[in-house]
Design a protein around this motif. Structure first.
Motif, short mmCIF file in Angstrom:
data_model
loop_
_atom_site.label_atom_id
_atom_site.label_comp_id
_atom_site.label_asym_id
_atom_site.label_seq_id
_atom_site.Cartn_x
_atom_site.Cartn_y
_atom_site.Cartn_z
N SER A 1 -8.42 8.35 -5.92
CA SER A 1 -7.84 9.21 -6.80
C SER A 1 -8.69 10.80 -6.51
N LYS B 1 1.04 3.68 -2.92
CA LYS B 1 0.72 5.34 -3.17
C LYS B 1 1.65 6.36 -3.13
N TYR C 1 -2.91 7.94 -6.89
CA TYR C 1 -3.06 7.01 -6.07
C TYR C 1 -2.95 7.92 -4.34
N ILE D 1 -8.70 1.66 -4.68
CA ILE D 1 -8.07 2.89 -4.80
C ILE D 1 -8.53 4.05 -4.65
N VAL E 1 -4.61 4.09 -0.78
CA VAL E 1 -4.24 2.62 -0.98
C VAL E 1 -4.85 1.63 0.17
N ASP F 1 -3.62 0.75 -15.55
CA ASP F 1 -4.04 0.67 -13.79
C ASP F 1 -4.71 -0.49 -13.11
N CYS G 1 0.66 -1.61 -0.10
CA CYS G 1 0.40 -0.17 0.05
C CYS G 1 1.19 1.39 -0.32
#
Length: 149
Positions: free
Chosen positions: A124, A31, A37, A122, A40, A134, A27
């Protein structure tokens, strides 16, 4: 960018850390290295209940530690077993807002022995940032994570 991250993800999976520590490292890696991102995290099926429970994550704390199946994007993926890309969270009727700054979300289910046991989620703050690259990368991440579960 994703090609450079793949061996780093695999290296984390192969480390001697606990599964939770490995997922936290993933994670944090995502990130820190993927500009779009902003949050996460992993959610997992909570025993025999029809709900998801928050596992490791990187980003702002969230109140959404338990999500019922069918509720929000994560809950919908728990039932559909399919990736869900949301270019604009404002356009979703069944969206659970984690932060007013979130503009888009992608959730990819995590399978173990053919069963959907969880997902990577995720958020954003960038409108419509997610592409097939992605999705493919996050499917790879989940495939790797399944090896330690």
């Amino acid at each position: 960018m994703f090609d450079a991250l793949r061996p780093q993800v695999s290296s984390i999976i192969d480390s001697n850390k606990t599964p939770d520590a490995k997922m936290l490292d993933i994670c944090e890696l995502l990130k820190a290295n993927v500009p779009h991102y902003d949050w996460v995290g992993f959610y997992f099926k909570n025993g025999d209940k029809r709900e998801l429970k928050l596992g490791s994550y990187a980003g702002a704390p969230t109140d959404h530690t338990i999500i019922p199946f069918g509720k929000g994007i994560c809950g919908q993926v728990a039932e559909s077993n399919e990736n869900f890309v949301v270019p604009d969270v404002q356009a979703q009727d069944n969206y659970i807002a984690c932060s007013i700054t979130v503009k888009a979300e992608i959730v990819v289910p995590l399978f173990l022995n053919g069963e959907n046991i969880g997902q990577i989620d995720i958020d954003s703050n960038t409108p419509d940032p997610f592409t097939e690259a992605d999705e493919t990368f996050l499917e790879f991440v989940n495939f790797e994570v399944a090896k330690i579960l």
